[in-house]
Design an enzyme around this catalytic site. Sequence first.
Site, PDB file in Angstrom:
ATOM      1  CG  HIS C  94      26.840  53.467  11.288  1.00 49.57           C
ATOM      2  ND1 HIS C  94      28.207  53.602  11.401  1.00 49.57           N
ATOM      3  CD2 HIS C  94      26.591  53.298   9.960  1.00 49.57           C
ATOM      4  CE1 HIS C  94      28.755  53.505  10.198  1.00 49.57           C
ATOM      5  NE2 HIS C  94      27.794  53.326   9.318  1.00 49.57           N
ATOM      6  CG  HIS C  96      29.489  57.435   7.078  1.00 51.08           C
ATOM      7  ND1 HIS C  96      29.687  57.020   5.790  1.00 51.08           N
ATOM      8  CD2 HIS C  96      29.044  56.351   7.751  1.00 51.08           C
ATOM      9  CE1 HIS C  96      29.358  55.737   5.682  1.00 51.08           C
ATOM     10  NE2 HIS C  96      28.952  55.311   6.855  1.00 51.08           N
ATOM     11  CG  ASP C 119      35.269  64.898  30.988  1.00 54.43           C
ATOM     12  OD1 ASP C 119      35.744  64.556  32.083  1.00 54.43           O
ATOM     13  OD2 ASP C 119      35.213  66.090  30.618  1.00 54.43           O
ATOM     14  CG  HIS C 168      32.036  51.394   7.542  1.00 52.35           C
ATOM     15  ND1 HIS C 168      31.270  50.273   7.328  1.00 52.35           N
ATOM     16  CD2 HIS C 168      31.173  52.430   7.558  1.00 52.35           C
ATOM     17  CE1 HIS C 168      29.999  50.634   7.213  1.00 52.35           C
ATOM     18  NE2 HIS C 168      29.922  51.929   7.351  1.00 52.35           N
ATOM     19  CE1 TYR C 226      30.475  68.072  34.160  1.00 50.78           C
ATOM     20  CE2 TYR C 226      28.640  66.676  33.510  1.00 50.78           C
ATOM     21  CZ  TYR C 226      29.433  67.792  33.305  1.00 50.78           C
ATOM     22  OH  TYR C 226      29.178  68.629  32.243  1.00 50.78           O
TER      23      TYR C 226
END
Lengths: 233, 233, 233, 233
Positions: C94, C96, C119, C168, C226
Site C-alpha cells: 500500500h 500513496h 504488460d 485514498h 518474455y
Amino acid sequence: MLDKLRRDVWKANRDLARRGLVVLTFGNASGIDRKRGLVAIKPSGVEYDEMKPADIVLVDPRGRVVEGKLRPSSDTPTHLALYRAFPGIGGIVHAHSPAATIFAQARRPIPCLGTTHADHFAGPVPVTRMLRKAEVEADYEAETGKVIVERFAKLDPGAMPAVLVAGHGPFVWGRTPDEAVRNAVALELVASLALATRHLDPRVPELPAYILSKHHKRKHGPKAYYGQTKEKP
Amino acid sequence: MLDKLRRDVWKANRDLARRGLVVLTFGNASGIDRKRGLVAIKPSGVEYDEMKPADIVLVDPRGRVVEGKLRPSSDTPTHLALYRAFPGIGGIVHAHSPAATIFAQARRPIPCLGTTHADHFAGPVPVTRMLRKAEVEADYEAETGKVIVERFAKLDPGAMPAVLVAGHGPFVWGRTPDEAVRNAVALELVASLALATRHLDPRVPELPAYILSKHHKRKHGPKAYYGQTKEKP
Amino acid sequence: MLDKLRRDVWKANRDLARRGLVVLTFGNASGIDRKRGLVAIKPSGVEYDEMKPADIVLVDPRGRVVEGKLRPSSDTPTHLALYRAFPGIGGIVHAHSPAATIFAQARRPIPCLGTTHADHFAGPVPVTRMLRKAEVEADYEAETGKVIVERFAKLDPGAMPAVLVAGHGPFVWGRTPDEAVRNAVALELVASLALATRHLDPRVPELPAYILSKHHKRKHGPKAYYGQTKEKP
Amino acid sequence: MLDKLRRDVWKANRDLARRGLVVLTFGNASGIDRKRGLVAIKPSGVEYDEMKPADIVLVDPRGRVVEGKLRPSSDTPTHLALYRAFPGIGGIVHAHSPAATIFAQARRPIPCLGTTHADHFAGPVPVTRMLRKAEVEADYEAETGKVIVERFAKLDPGAMPAVLVAGHGPFVWGRTPDEAVRNAVALELVASLALATRHLDPRVPELPAYILSKHHKRKHGPKAYYGQTKEKP
C-alpha cells in the site's frame, strides 16, 4: 566474439537506466556489426544494474542466437527489421520514457516547437499507424518493425532518428549505440517541452522552417560547426 | 592567463549540469575580464563532467581564440553581443532548462505571480521577437544577441537579468558567472511556478506592484536587508 | 520465526522508499506464509531507512501479534482481508504514490492507453466505491478490505494485481512481496502516463483489445515468452 | 546557550534542502524555547549545506540578536508573530516548495481531496488575504505574521498546522522543528496531489467529512492509534 560491440551495447543499456529513460526492465539497446551481420542486444527481462557485458546476446539477421546463454530481448525482431531497412544506422534504443510514450499513446507526432528539437530531429517526430489485429496475432514484433519502415517510406532515417509506435512507445537510433542513447535523451526532453508548451498555449505554431533547417545543419551534415570535429563517431 | 576566471567559468558550467539545468551538452556559461576585454567560455559540444578548467577557451571581443585548444561554444557571438551592450554584467548562462524553454517556445513572457519571482526579477521576464529569415541565414548567433539587445531598449539588465529568445530558450546573466547560474536556477523555478499557477487558474492577476517592488528592494539596491552583507560579489 | 519472510518484507518496505513510491511513512508492504497462515508486515509509523528485519511484525489471521515488539501497521486489517479473499497472492503493497493516488482521489479507474499498461494489468485498473459513514466509523480498515473484495467480484486478482481505494490510494499485490513492489512501480508509471495522455488529448481511445491481450500474454500465463524463464518466483 | 535547540533548528534547515523543499536560499526553519522566550532561526541568505549549528541565531521576542554572529532571516518578524499567537507550537518552517507556492500564487486554499491530506490537515489549508500597500511598506514581515493570525481567528493551529500567504508561499508549523519539517513535506505532497486531481477532473468533490475526521483522529488526539506511541514528541 565482438567484445567491443558487446561492451558498447552493455554500456548503452546501463546508460538508459542511469539517465532515467527506463524503469524496471522496460527498455533495451542494441548495436550491429555490419561486416559480420551480427546484432548484439540486451537479454530479455534482466535488471540493468545486474547485467554484465557477457550477458549481452549475439544474434544473426534471422534472430538466431550465435553467442550468449540468455534469451535475447523479445523486441529483437523489431530491431532486426530496422537494421535491415536503414543501412546507415549502427545502434537502436527502445524505451518507455514517459513524455515520448505519452505522445505514442495519444497517437500524435511530436511537433517541432523550438531549437532544442531542431538540433536533433529535422521535423516533427512521426508516429506509426496502429497495428492491425492480424499483424499483432501473427508475428507481433516483426510487424512492429514493418509499420515503422512503412512510416519512413518518404523520410530519411539519418535526419529523423526516432519514431513513435502508436499505443506503445519510441524507437530511436543513431550511428552507434551511444548516439542512439543520446538521441533518446534528446527525444524525451523535446517531447516533455512540446507537451508543456502546447499546454500553455495550444495554438503555438511550429518553428519556422528556416530556423529548423539552420539549427539542424549547425549540428549535422557537411557544414556543421557545432562540437569539436565534423567527423562524429 | 586568467586562471581564476577560467576556473570560475568551469565551475559555472559544471554547476549548470549539477543543478539539473542542462541535459547532454545543451547549455554554456561564460565570464568576462573587463580590464583585458577577454571572455572565457565553454568549449563546444564537450560533456560537463569531462570538462577541466584548462578546456575553457579565452576569446577576444571579436570571438577570436586567444588561448585554448578547443573550439569555443557556437553561441559565443551571442555572449559577446551581450557583454558589449550590458557593461554591468560579468557572467552569462545559456541553458535549455525546461520551464523557461517552454515559455520561450510559446513566445510568451513569464508573468510575475509571486514573491519568489519578485526576489530576482523586477517584472515579467521578457521574450524577444522571432528572428527573421535573413537574420538567421546571415549571422545567426550574432543576430540572436542583437534581438536580445533590441528587446532591452527600455529595460535595465541589472534589474532584469534574463531574457527568453523566442522559439529557443533563456539567456541569463549576473555580476559574476556564479550569480548568473543562481539567476538561471531562480528563473527555472519561477517559470515552473508560473506555468502551474496559470494552469490552476488562467485568470490569476500579476503580483501587485507594491509587493513586487518591496521584494526586489529587500534583496537588491542600496536599501537591501536580505543576506549577510550589502556588498555582494 | 519465518526469518526469510521477514527479510523479504523488510526489503520490500525499504524498496518502496528507494523507488520513490512513499514519502514520510505513508506506505507499507507485507508478505504471507500460506502454510502457517502468518503475515509479516511493517510496524506502524516507523521510518523506512531506520527499519531492521527484526522490526517486521508477525500477525495471525485475526491480526494478533505473534512475534515482534512493535505495533503492526494500522492498515493490517485491510491486508488480512485481501490475503483471505485472494488465495493466489503472496505479497501486498500500500502506498500513496502520486499518480495512482490522483486517480484514486478523482475516483476514476486508470484507463489502459498503451502497452506499458497491458504488460502488467489486463484492463483498466478498477476503483472501489467510496466507503459509507457506518463502515468508516465501525471498523474502517477491515471495511476498506471488504470494498476491495466487493469490487473484485467479477475480476481476477491474478490478471489485475491492483486496485484504487476511492479517496485514498492504491493497494497492489503479487505472488511475492517483491513482485508486489514491482507491480506498484508499474502502476505508478502507467498512471502518470495515462494522466498526461488524457491531458494531451482527452478523447484518446483505450488500447485495442487484441493488443492488450497480446502484451499481457507475452509476459503472463502458459504462453509467456518474455524474460528468461516461464516459471517466475 | 540552548545548544540542543540550535542543533534541532540547524537539522531542520538542512532537512528542508535534503527533502527538496527549497532551492538556493528560499526557505528557513526556526524553533522556540518557551521557558526562556528565545527563538533559534536560520541566518539570512546562507547556503544550507555550508551552515553549521553555530551559525543558527538566537533572538528575543522583539527580534534582537541574543547570540550569534550572523544576521537572522529577514522573515524573523513573521516567525515571532506566529510564536506569540500560537502558544502550542514549537517549530516553524517557511519554504517556497513548488506545489504549495502554486496554490499561494493562485490565492486559493488547498482542498482536502483524499486521506493523505486528512492524515495531516483537518480541512482545506487556508490562504490569507493579500497584504495591503500600507502594510507592505510599513513593516512587511511583521504584517505578514498578522494576516496569518487574522486568518486563524476561527481556526485551530494544532489541527491545521499550515497556511498559504497569498502571492508568496506556505508557512508550516508543529510541536517541534522536526514536526514542522514533516508537515511541510506532507503539505507539498498533498498540494501536488490536489493540483493534479483537479486537473484530471475539476469537479471532484472534497473528501466526505466522516472520512476526513476518521483519518485525522487516527493520527492525532487522544484516540490516535497510528504509530508506536500516543505521546509524540
